[in-house]
Design a protein around this motif. Structure first.
Motif, PDB file in Angstrom:
ATOM      1  N   ILE A 212     -15.383  -4.564  -2.348  1.00 34.88           N
ATOM      2  CA  ILE A 212     -14.861  -4.263  -1.006  1.00 34.88           C
ATOM      3  C   ILE A 212     -13.651  -5.147  -0.709  1.00 34.88           C
ATOM      4  O   ILE A 212     -12.643  -4.677  -0.176  1.00 34.88           O
ATOM      5  N   GLY A 213     -13.748  -6.431  -1.060  1.00 30.90           N
ATOM      6  CA  GLY A 213     -12.613  -7.340  -0.867  1.00 30.90           C
ATOM      7  C   GLY A 213     -11.412  -6.902  -1.674  1.00 30.90           C
ATOM      8  O   GLY A 213     -10.261  -6.964  -1.194  1.00 30.90           O
ATOM      9  N   TRP A 214     -11.663  -6.452  -2.906  1.00 34.09           N
ATOM     10  CA  TRP A 214     -10.570  -5.945  -3.762  1.00 34.09           C
ATOM     11  C   TRP A 214      -9.911  -4.729  -3.104  1.00 34.09           C
ATOM     12  O   TRP A 214      -8.678  -4.621  -3.057  1.00 34.09           O
ATOM     13  N   ALA A 215     -10.732  -3.813  -2.564  1.00 36.30           N
ATOM     14  CA  ALA A 215     -10.201  -2.599  -1.943  1.00 36.30           C
ATOM     15  C   ALA A 215      -9.375  -2.933  -0.701  1.00 36.30           C
ATOM     16  O   ALA A 215      -8.332  -2.309  -0.456  1.00 36.30           O
ATOM     17  N   GLU A 218      -5.999  -4.229  -1.847  1.00 32.00           N
ATOM     18  CA  GLU A 218      -5.182  -3.134  -2.377  1.00 32.00           C
ATOM     19  C   GLU A 218      -4.674  -2.233  -1.253  1.00 32.00           C
ATOM     20  O   GLU A 218      -3.568  -1.697  -1.316  1.00 32.00           O
ATOM     21  N   ASN A 219      -5.479  -2.084  -0.211  1.00 30.57           N
ATOM     22  CA  ASN A 219      -5.094  -1.246   0.918  1.00 30.57           C
ATOM     23  C   ASN A 219      -4.011  -1.913   1.768  1.00 30.57           C
ATOM     24  O   ASN A 219      -3.112  -1.250   2.285  1.00 30.57           O
ATOM     25  N   GLU A 220      -4.101  -3.216   1.914  1.00 31.55           N
ATOM     26  CA  GLU A 220      -3.124  -3.955   2.717  1.00 31.55           C
ATOM     27  C   GLU A 220      -1.787  -4.097   2.004  1.00 31.55           C
ATOM     28  O   GLU A 220      -0.748  -4.264   2.641  1.00 31.55           O
ATOM     29  N   ASN A 221      -1.817  -4.026   0.675  1.00 26.80           N
ATOM     30  CA  ASN A 221      -0.600  -4.087  -0.118  1.00 26.80           C
ATOM     31  C   ASN A 221       0.080  -2.717  -0.121  1.00 26.80           C
ATOM     32  O   ASN A 221      -0.523  -1.720  -0.493  1.00 26.80           O
ATOM     33  N   LYS A 222       1.330  -2.653   0.318  1.00 27.97           N
ATOM     34  CA  LYS A 222       2.036  -1.372   0.413  1.00 27.97           C
ATOM     35  C   LYS A 222       2.106  -0.648  -0.923  1.00 27.97           C
ATOM     36  O   LYS A 222       2.176   0.579  -0.968  1.00 27.97           O
ATOM     37  N   GLU A 223       2.092  -1.410  -2.017  1.00 31.47           N
ATOM     38  CA  GLU A 223       2.153  -0.802  -3.333  1.00 31.47           C
ATOM     39  C   GLU A 223       0.789  -0.855  -4.022  1.00 31.47           C
ATOM     40  O   GLU A 223       0.693  -0.684  -5.241  1.00 31.47           O
ATOM     41  N   GLY A 224      -0.266  -1.092  -3.248  1.00 30.98           N
ATOM     42  CA  GLY A 224      -1.613  -1.204  -3.808  1.00 30.98           C
ATOM     43  C   GLY A 224      -2.190   0.147  -4.213  1.00 30.98           C
ATOM     44  O   GLY A 224      -1.633   1.215  -3.910  1.00 30.98           O
ATOM     45  N   VAL A 226      -5.153   1.440  -3.271  1.00 27.46           N
ATOM     46  CA  VAL A 226      -5.985   2.094  -2.261  1.00 27.46           C
ATOM     47  C   VAL A 226      -5.112   2.517  -1.084  1.00 27.46           C
ATOM     48  O   VAL A 226      -4.617   1.678  -0.329  1.00 27.46           O
ATOM     49  N   LYS A 227      -4.946   3.827  -0.921  1.00 28.13           N
ATOM     50  CA  LYS A 227      -4.063   4.343   0.134  1.00 28.13           C
ATOM     51  C   LYS A 227      -4.748   4.324   1.498  1.00 28.13           C
ATOM     52  O   LYS A 227      -4.135   3.953   2.501  1.00 28.13           O
ATOM     53  N   ASN A 228      -5.998   4.754   1.567  1.00 26.32           N
ATOM     54  CA  ASN A 228      -6.753   4.779   2.829  1.00 26.32           C
ATOM     55  C   ASN A 228      -8.133   4.181   2.615  1.00 26.32           C
ATOM     56  O   ASN A 228      -8.814   4.511   1.634  1.00 26.32           O
ATOM     57  N   LEU A 229      -8.554   3.324   3.544  1.00 27.12           N
ATOM     58  CA  LEU A 229      -9.855   2.651   3.449  1.00 27.12           C
ATOM     59  C   LEU A 229     -10.590   2.799   4.773  1.00 27.12           C
ATOM     60  O   LEU A 229     -10.042   2.494   5.834  1.00 27.12           O
ATOM     61  N   VAL A 230     -11.828   3.294   4.709  1.00 22.65           N
ATOM     62  CA  VAL A 230     -12.651   3.408   5.912  1.00 22.65           C
ATOM     63  C   VAL A 230     -14.053   2.875   5.623  1.00 22.65           C
ATOM     64  O   VAL A 230     -14.563   3.017   4.514  1.00 22.65           O
ATOM     65  N   THR A 231     -14.655   2.248   6.642  1.00 22.60           N
ATOM     66  CA  THR A 231     -16.032   1.772   6.556  1.00 22.60           C
ATOM     67  C   THR A 231     -16.870   2.543   7.560  1.00 22.60           C
ATOM     68  O   THR A 231     -16.487   2.678   8.723  1.00 22.60           O
ATOM     69  N   VAL A 232     -18.011   3.055   7.103  1.00 19.42           N
ATOM     70  CA  VAL A 232     -18.860   3.887   7.952  1.00 19.42           C
ATOM     71  C   VAL A 232     -20.272   3.326   7.976  1.00 19.42           C
ATOM     72  O   VAL A 232     -20.864   3.047   6.920  1.00 19.42           O
ATOM     73  N   ASP A 233     -20.816   3.149   9.185  1.00 18.52           N
ATOM     74  CA  ASP A 233     -22.210   2.749   9.347  1.00 18.52           C
ATOM     75  C   ASP A 233     -23.085   3.960   9.041  1.00 18.52           C
ATOM     76  O   ASP A 233     -22.988   4.990   9.713  1.00 18.52           O
ATOM     77  N   VAL A 234     -23.947   3.857   8.017  1.00 20.14           N
ATOM     78  CA  VAL A 234     -24.721   5.024   7.574  1.00 20.14           C
ATOM     79  C   VAL A 234     -26.206   4.926   7.932  1.00 20.14           C
ATOM     80  O   VAL A 234     -27.037   5.602   7.334  1.00 20.14           O
ATOM     81  N   GLU A 235     -26.534   4.088   8.907  1.00 18.81           N
ATOM     82  CA  GLU A 235     -27.936   3.977   9.318  1.00 18.81           C
ATOM     83  C   GLU A 235     -28.338   5.113  10.251  1.00 18.81           C
ATOM     84  O   GLU A 235     -29.525   5.326  10.505  1.00 18.81           O
ATOM     85  N   ALA A 236     -27.358   5.860  10.782  1.00 22.04           N
ATOM     86  CA  ALA A 236     -27.651   6.990  11.665  1.00 22.04           C
ATOM     87  C   ALA A 236     -27.983   8.228  10.827  1.00 22.04           C
ATOM     88  O   ALA A 236     -28.057   8.169   9.599  1.00 22.04           O
ATOM     89  N   SER A 237     -28.171   9.367  11.494  1.00 26.73           N
ATOM     90  CA  SER A 237     -28.413  10.618  10.782  1.00 26.73           C
ATOM     91  C   SER A 237     -27.152  11.016  10.022  1.00 26.73           C
ATOM     92  O   SER A 237     -26.046  10.562  10.346  1.00 26.73           O
ATOM     93  N   PHE A 238     -27.314  11.910   9.055  1.00 29.47           N
ATOM     94  CA  PHE A 238     -26.162  12.281   8.238  1.00 29.47           C
ATOM     95  C   PHE A 238     -25.081  12.966   9.077  1.00 29.47           C
ATOM     96  O   PHE A 238     -23.892  12.750   8.864  1.00 29.47           O
TER      97      PHE A 238
END
Length: 268
Positions: A212-215, A218-224, A226-238
């Motif tokens: 996750i730290g690597w991603a 890479e996301n913060e680096n303009k030339e990294g 990872v183009k888009n990074l999202v974190t989702v809480d998955v404890e809820a229903s699908f």
């Protein structure tokens, strides 16, 4: 008059050729491969989300275990090498995993892209994306507490012949203990036992979570990578998880089909 007609035909043919080339370029741009990586602890729902995205986006899912199994069936030398490693209690080295993935992704069915479910598992395996010059268009981190995962996995039941998954609380079968399609008995997998789940979670925190730290870097680096990074809480229903994911993708300008298709497609 004849010369004029010849010139006109020549010009029209030239325009047709130019438009054809331009159209091909547009199609190539529109069909550029889209790479998705799903990262999260065991039991967080990577497989369920991967299956939904595969259905909506038309992009195949890749799991290292299945790719390795398929190629071992076709390559006796690889089968012998992997079997010797596993029999001696060793992990399959990254060099072999990278090799089988590179071979797999050369197939035409991955022309539109690929969804990685459970890969990479270690920081070292992240080098695969750099070495293969493959950008990650969407990196999804599935976030869930250990206690919630243990509870979820203890309630999972599976139809072994098909792999269909159920949960005694959140996604129960129509008839308790029976597969909806065949009526055959559902079982609890050995690796869903609490002691085994805890061991797998420890392995995840030690070896996989640092990715996750690597991603993020890479996301913060303009030339990294990872183009888009999202974190989702998955404890809820699908359905709630999918809604949250879609909201975050919308903010990033990612209009994926999974967020717009009708309920006949967007169902488990």
């Amino acid at each position: 008059m004849l010369n004029f007609r010849r010139c006109l035909i020549f010009v029209l043919c030239g325009l047709a050729f130019t438009q054809g080339v331009f159209a091909d370029e547009v199609r190539n741009t529109d069909q550029s491969p889209f790479t998705i990586v799903l990262l999260g602890p065991p039991g967080a729902g990577k497989g369920t989300l991967a299956s939904r995205l595969e259905k909506s986006e038309g992009i195949p899912v890749v799991t290292v275990s299945q790719v390795l199994k398929n190629q071992m069936a076709q390559n006796a030398g690889l089968k012998e090498k992997v079997k010797a490693l596993m029999d001696s209690g060793q992990f399959v080295p990254d060099a072999i995993i990278t090799e089988v993935l590179e071979k797999e992704l050369k197939q035409e069915k991955y022309a539109k892209g690929v969804i990685f479910d459970g890969f990479p598992r270690t920081i070292a395996q992240c080098d695969f994306f750099k070495d293969s010059d493959r950008q990650i268009d969407l990196f999804v981190v599935l976030d869930m507490s250990d206690d919630a995962i243990i509870k979820r996995m203890q309630g999972r039941r599976v139809h072994m012949a098909s792999g269909r998954m159920y949960h005694i609380e959140t996604m129960p079968p129509k008839v308790e203990g029976q597969d909806d399609v065949t009526g055959e008995a559902l079982v609890q997998r050995e690796d869903d036992r609490e002691d085994i789940v805890k061991a797998r979670l420890q392995d995840y925190h030690e070896k996989t979570e640092p990715i996750i730290g690597w991603a993020i870097q890479e996301n913060e680096n303009k030339e990294g990578l990872v183009k888009n990074l999202v974190t989702v809480d998955v404890e809820a229903s699908f359905d709630q998880v999918l809604q949250s994911l879609c909201q975050k993708m919308k903010k990033k300008g990612l209009g994926m089909k999974v967020c717009t298709l009708g309920s006949e497609v967007n169902k488990a």
